[in-house]
Design a protein around this motif. Structure first.
Motif, PDB file in Angstrom:
ATOM      1  N   TRP A  27       0.858  -1.186   0.000  1.00 38.79           N
ATOM      2  CA  TRP A  27       0.000   0.000   0.000  1.00 38.79           C
ATOM      3  C   TRP A  27       0.892   1.233   0.000  1.00 38.79           C
ATOM      4  N   TYR A  28       0.947   1.918  -1.142  1.00 37.54           N
ATOM      5  CA  TYR A  28       1.893   3.019  -1.273  1.00 37.54           C
ATOM      6  C   TYR A  28       1.336   4.093  -2.198  1.00 37.54           C
ATOM      7  N   SER A  29       2.008   5.243  -2.248  1.00 37.36           N
ATOM      8  CA  SER A  29       1.578   6.383  -3.052  1.00 37.36           C
ATOM      9  C   SER A  29       2.058   6.251  -4.497  1.00 37.36           C
ATOM     10  N   THR A  30       1.160   6.471  -5.451  1.00 41.20           N
ATOM     11  CA  THR A  30       1.563   6.459  -6.858  1.00 41.20           C
ATOM     12  C   THR A  30       2.273   7.747  -7.254  1.00 41.20           C
ATOM     13  N   ARG A  31       2.257   8.734  -6.371  1.00 40.78           N
ATOM     14  CA  ARG A  31       2.941  10.001  -6.654  1.00 40.78           C
ATOM     15  C   ARG A  31       4.388   9.984  -6.163  1.00 40.78           C
ATOM     16  N   THR A  32       4.610   9.392  -4.981  1.00 40.30           N
ATOM     17  CA  THR A  32       5.935   9.462  -4.354  1.00 40.30           C
ATOM     18  C   THR A  32       6.604   8.105  -4.194  1.00 40.30           C
ATOM     19  N   ALA A  33       5.866   7.024  -4.343  1.00 37.75           N
ATOM     20  CA  ALA A  33       6.325   5.648  -4.109  1.00 37.75           C
ATOM     21  C   ALA A  33       6.549   5.349  -2.629  1.00 37.75           C
ATOM     22  N   LYS A  34       6.220   6.278  -1.753  1.00 40.79           N
ATOM     23  CA  LYS A  34       6.385   6.041  -0.327  1.00 40.79           C
ATOM     24  C   LYS A  34       5.267   5.144   0.200  1.00 40.79           C
ATOM     25  N   MET A  35       5.625   4.321   1.178  1.00 40.07           N
ATOM     26  CA  MET A  35       4.648   3.468   1.833  1.00 40.07           C
ATOM     27  C   MET A  35       3.586   4.325   2.516  1.00 40.07           C
ATOM     28  N   VAL A  36       2.320   3.943   2.307  1.00 43.64           N
ATOM     29  CA  VAL A  36       1.232   4.535   3.074  1.00 43.64           C
ATOM     30  C   VAL A  36       1.025   3.714   4.348  1.00 43.64           C
ATOM     31  N   GLY A  37       1.041   2.399   4.187  1.00 43.24           N
ATOM     32  CA  GLY A  37       0.916   1.472   5.312  1.00 43.24           C
ATOM     33  C   GLY A  37       1.199   0.066   4.820  1.00 43.24           C
ATOM     34  N   PHE A  38       1.304  -0.877   5.752  1.00 39.84           N
ATOM     35  CA  PHE A  38       1.539  -2.297   5.475  1.00 39.84           C
ATOM     36  C   PHE A  38       2.977  -2.528   4.975  1.00 39.84           C
ATOM     37  N   GLN A  39       3.589  -3.576   5.474  1.00 44.04           N
ATOM     38  CA  GLN A  39       4.880  -4.013   4.943  1.00 44.04           C
ATOM     39  C   GLN A  39       5.068  -5.490   5.249  1.00 44.04           C
ATOM     40  N   ASN A  40       5.812  -6.146   4.384  1.00 36.33           N
ATOM     41  CA  ASN A  40       6.136  -7.567   4.563  1.00 36.33           C
ATOM     42  C   ASN A  40       4.887  -8.440   4.622  1.00 36.33           C
ATOM     43  N   ARG A  41       3.861  -8.089   3.869  1.00 38.35           N
ATOM     44  CA  ARG A  41       2.623  -8.882   3.931  1.00 38.35           C
ATOM     45  C   ARG A  41       2.647 -10.007   2.892  1.00 38.35           C
ATOM     46  N   THR A  42       1.873 -11.037   3.192  1.00 36.83           N
ATOM     47  CA  THR A  42       1.828 -12.221   2.341  1.00 36.83           C
ATOM     48  C   THR A  42       1.103 -11.977   1.033  1.00 36.83           C
ATOM     49  N   VAL A  43       0.383 -10.863   0.920  1.00 40.54           N
ATOM     50  CA  VAL A  43      -0.389 -10.600  -0.297  1.00 40.54           C
ATOM     51  C   VAL A  43       0.497 -10.475  -1.523  1.00 40.54           C
ATOM     52  N   GLN A  44       1.814 -10.299  -1.324  1.00 33.58           N
ATOM     53  CA  GLN A  44       2.705 -10.215  -2.484  1.00 33.58           C
ATOM     54  C   GLN A  44       2.736 -11.523  -3.270  1.00 33.58           C
ATOM     55  N   GLY A  45       2.218 -12.602  -2.693  1.00 32.55           N
ATOM     56  CA  GLY A  45       2.018 -13.814  -3.489  1.00 32.55           C
ATOM     57  C   GLY A  45       1.104 -13.585  -4.669  1.00 32.55           C
ATOM     58  N   GLY A  46       0.287 -12.530  -4.598  1.00 31.47           N
ATOM     59  CA  GLY A  46      -0.611 -12.190  -5.698  1.00 31.47           C
ATOM     60  C   GLY A  46       0.099 -11.726  -6.948  1.00 31.47           C
ATOM     61  N   LEU A  47       1.363 -11.317  -6.816  1.00 34.66           N
ATOM     62  CA  LEU A  47       2.106 -10.878  -7.993  1.00 34.66           C
ATOM     63  C   LEU A  47       2.311 -12.013  -8.991  1.00 34.66           C
ATOM     64  N   PHE A  48       2.129 -13.250  -8.539  1.00 38.36           N
ATOM     65  CA  PHE A  48       2.304 -14.415  -9.406  1.00 38.36           C
ATOM     66  C   PHE A  48       1.090 -14.680 -10.295  1.00 38.36           C
ATOM     67  N   ILE A  49       0.097 -13.822 -10.288  1.00 36.12           N
ATOM     68  CA  ILE A  49      -1.159 -14.164 -10.961  1.00 36.12           C
ATOM     69  C   ILE A  49      -0.998 -14.272 -12.475  1.00 36.12           C
ATOM     70  N   LYS A  50      -0.111 -13.478 -13.073  1.00 33.10           N
ATOM     71  CA  LYS A  50       0.092 -13.590 -14.522  1.00 33.10           C
ATOM     72  C   LYS A  50       0.721 -14.934 -14.865  1.00 33.10           C
ATOM     73  N   MET A  51       1.640 -15.403 -14.037  1.00 31.01           N
ATOM     74  CA  MET A  51       2.209 -16.736 -14.247  1.00 31.01           C
ATOM     75  C   MET A  51       1.129 -17.804 -14.091  1.00 31.01           C
ATOM     76  N   LEU A  52       0.263 -17.628 -13.091  1.00 28.58           N
ATOM     77  CA  LEU A  52      -0.841 -18.570 -12.882  1.00 28.58           C
ATOM     78  C   LEU A  52      -1.742 -18.611 -14.108  1.00 28.58           C
TER      79      LEU A  52
END
Length: 641
Positions: A607-632
């Motif tokens: 969860w981050y800003s599209t203007r600055t790339a800075k984190m808004v909140g959340f870090q090290n969460r398991t949801v990054q497993g979702g990045l594999f969806i194109k491979m799936l």
């Protein structure tokens, strides 16, 4: 890896045993737990009486020059140089999902290779020092004991609190304060000592320091294993459970000795796996996409704990890191499953089991699915919304998630038996969606940080996909009539959705009652993943074009028109709706750019800003497993045959 990772994974076992470098250079600053609290590992190389520091802050000797860092799915490799020697330092946690006992084994490797930099042979001593703060919530919290447990062919030190109050607390910004930390080697010349320091108030700390002498002209390799025995890993409906690796009675000393003996073969497997993953991801997108999933791989796994319940079933318990600390959260499971469907769908079942179990209790009286099953590591029932308080529930969200996830497992494994074990729940939740999902009332979705929203168009798609998922399950179970009925319901809802959600330019709204609004339609990706083709062809053509041309900042696609922040998982899901790889890459490249440039030096924030790339909140969460969806998608693992 070309990306400058916001944080480099060093030790990635579970939410407690997790150490990262959050600086550009490994010897620029102290290593940290994913929460940002110090978890110091110090690495030095003594050459001809001169001590060089390659890991840790600058007060640990002369700083070696770091020449490179490279990260793949399972290892992080640093290179250093001095006048006399070069070092290659490799951190590996063998999270190979086809072997759950290995994956859950709480042992991580540090391998150091030395070579001469001036043509002369040098006697070099490599030292690794681990701080006792790795076994405390805060340093000096409790008195700590040190013990040398070395034996023939095995050198090992052990530290842990004198007061072992196992599973004594739950919460988000916490580190473990029970169990024991180990540093070991099987090198014949290794030696271990207790480095004791007295605090100004009289408290004594104990660090383990292990030294290995090597010769740059001969055997120049030093292997260290860092391990953690948490004694009991999870409390599961008031029953303390062991971690999965203990299921056959293995002790931590057994695990350490085995890990040290098999390093060479395991590292080769890890390198092959990482190479294959990168190549497949690059084929699905490009090399930037391959770097994203490679960096996400260890993070997504190590945000979980693998256990077995009292019946021997796999449990894969997630923690909502820097979100609220919830355990087994359904709307964290949902975005994470692409990675686990690809590499071991049993782990998806392990995420869902706690929710089915809790929903079967008398405490949960709702006709919709729960949000979570506890606060990590105490998995005793929902805590979000104070358990069963109605205000902050996510009825459509969680019903849809449970149905979609269960159907995805069934299709992937071509086996409906897990769904049939939980059929009554699934049927009840499908009925809830039929009655409430076409135009959801004022309720939360997974993006709860944005607040309640009525008539949520993307949430309506979730309901449609949930109903279609139960249709799939009925078909697999042999009830073609019921399957057809449910699929017709889903089709009818889509007909209404296409009219109610339409903007005049061919895109679709954030909410049915908000003309010219915008949101990502990431939930629609399951229509393509399952190969259902419920939405007419080209439905999202104008939508994805607008993603590229109207709704993206420098660092990514906005979540919706209410703010300029975004979610990394939903960016890749939405990009997967694109008709071609070029458009997919154009959207996802901005996500890569955000991580490469962000000032937020934390494990991948979703969860981050599209203007600055800075984190808004959340870090090290398991949801990054979702990045594999194109491979799936490209592997067609979830496509109905």
């Amino acid at each position: 890896m070309i990306m400058r990772a916001p944080a480099v994974p060093l030790i990635t076992v579970d939410p407690y045993f997790s150490v990262w470098s959050m600086a550009n250079e490994l010897n620029e600053a102290d290593t940290k737990h994913w929460t940002g609290q110090p978890h110091k590992l110090v690495g030095t190389a003594e050459v001809n009486g001169k001590e060089y520091c390659f890991m840790g802050g600058n007060d640990n000797g002369i700083k070696m020059k770091q020449t490179s860092v490279d990260i793949n799915a399972l290892s992080s490799k640093y290179r250093f140089t001095s006048d006399e020697i070069n070092l290659v330092v490799t951190f590996t946690t063998p999270l190979l999902m086809d072997d759950l006992k290995l994956m859950s084994r709480p042992v991580s490797y540090i391998h150091v290779q030395a070579e001469s930099n001036n043509g002369e042979a040098h006697d070099v001593t490599i030292k690794i020092n681990v701080d006792d703060e790795l076994c405390q919530n805060f340093k000096y919290e409790f008195p700590v004991d040190y013990k040398d447990i070395s034996g023939p062919g095995f050198t090992c030190g052990k530290i842990g609190s004198k007061f072992q109050n196992v599973l004594n607390k739950a919460g988000d910004d916490l580190r473990i304060n029970w169990g024991y930390l180990y540093l070991a080697s099987n090198h014949e010349k290794a030696s271990v000592i207790d480095v004791a320091n007295t605090h100004e108030y009289g408290t004594v700390s104990h660090n383990i320091e292990l030294s290995i002498p090597v010769n740059t002209g001969e055997n120049a390799n030093a292997l260290f294993a860092v391990a953690y025995d948490d004694i009991k890993a999870i409390e599961y409906f008031n029953e303390p459970l062991n971690a999965y690796w203990k299921k056959d009675g293995e002790t931590i000393e057994d695990a350490l000795k085995q890990a040290l003996s098999e390093y060479d073969s395991l590292f080769e497997k890890c390198e092959q796996f990482s190479s294959t993953l990168f190549a497949e991801a690059a084929e699905s997108g490009n090399e930037k996409y391959a770097e994203l999933v490679s960096l996400a791989y260890r993070q997504a796994i190590a945000g979980h704990k693998v256990c077995a319940d009292t019946d021997g079933n796999v449990l894969f318990i997630s923690k909502e890191n820097f979100s609220n600390g919830c355990a087994a959260t359904v709307d964290v499971t949902y975005p994470s499953i692409p990675q686990f469907l690809i590499y071991n769908p049993e782990l998806v079942k392990g995420m869902l089991r706690p929710i089915f179990k809790y929903a079967a209790t008398d405490i949960w009286y709702y006709d919709f699915a729960p949000h979570d099953a506890g606060t990590y590591p105490l998995v005793n029932g929902q805590v979000y919304s104070h358990g069963t308080c109605p205000t902050w529930q996510m009825p459509v969200e969680e019903c849809g998630n449970m149905l979609i996830c269960t159907a995805a497992v069934a299709v992937t494994e071509n086996d409906v038996s897990f769904a049939k074990e939980n059929w009554d729940h699934l049927e009840k939740w499908c009925n809830y969606l039929i009655n409430n999902g076409v135009d959801p009332d004022n309720q939360l979705c997974t993006d709860d940080f944005a607040g309640h929203l009525a008539h949520n168009c993307n949430l309506s798609i979730k309901a449609i996909m949930g109903i279609a998922s139960f249709a799939i399950l009925n078909r697999m179970a042999g009830d073609e009539k019921k399957s057809e009925e449910l699929m017709n319901v889903a089709k009818g809802m889509i007909d209404n959705w296409l009219v109610m959600a339409a903007n005049e330019d061919g895109t679709y709204r954030l909410a049915f009652d908000r003309p010219d609004s915008f949101s990502m339609k990431y939930n629609a990706v399951w229509d393509q993943l399952f190969g259902l083709e419920l939405f007419p062809k080209d439905t999202f053509k104008a939508e994805t074009k607008a993603y590229l041309e109207k709704h993206s900042g420098e660092f990514g696609l906005m979540l919706d028109n209410r703010d300029t922040y975004t979610k990394s998982d939903w960016i890749v899901w939405s990009a997967t709706l694109c008709d071609n790889k070029e458009d997919f890459n154009s959207i996802v490249d901005r996500l890569w750019h955000a991580y490469d440039k962000t000032e937020s030096r934390v494990p991948m924030s979703d969860w981050y800003s599209t203007r600055t790339a800075k984190m808004v909140g959340f870090q090290n969460r398991t949801v990054q497993g979702g990045l594999f969806i194109k491979m799936l998608m490209d592997k067609e693992i979830c496509k109905i045959k």
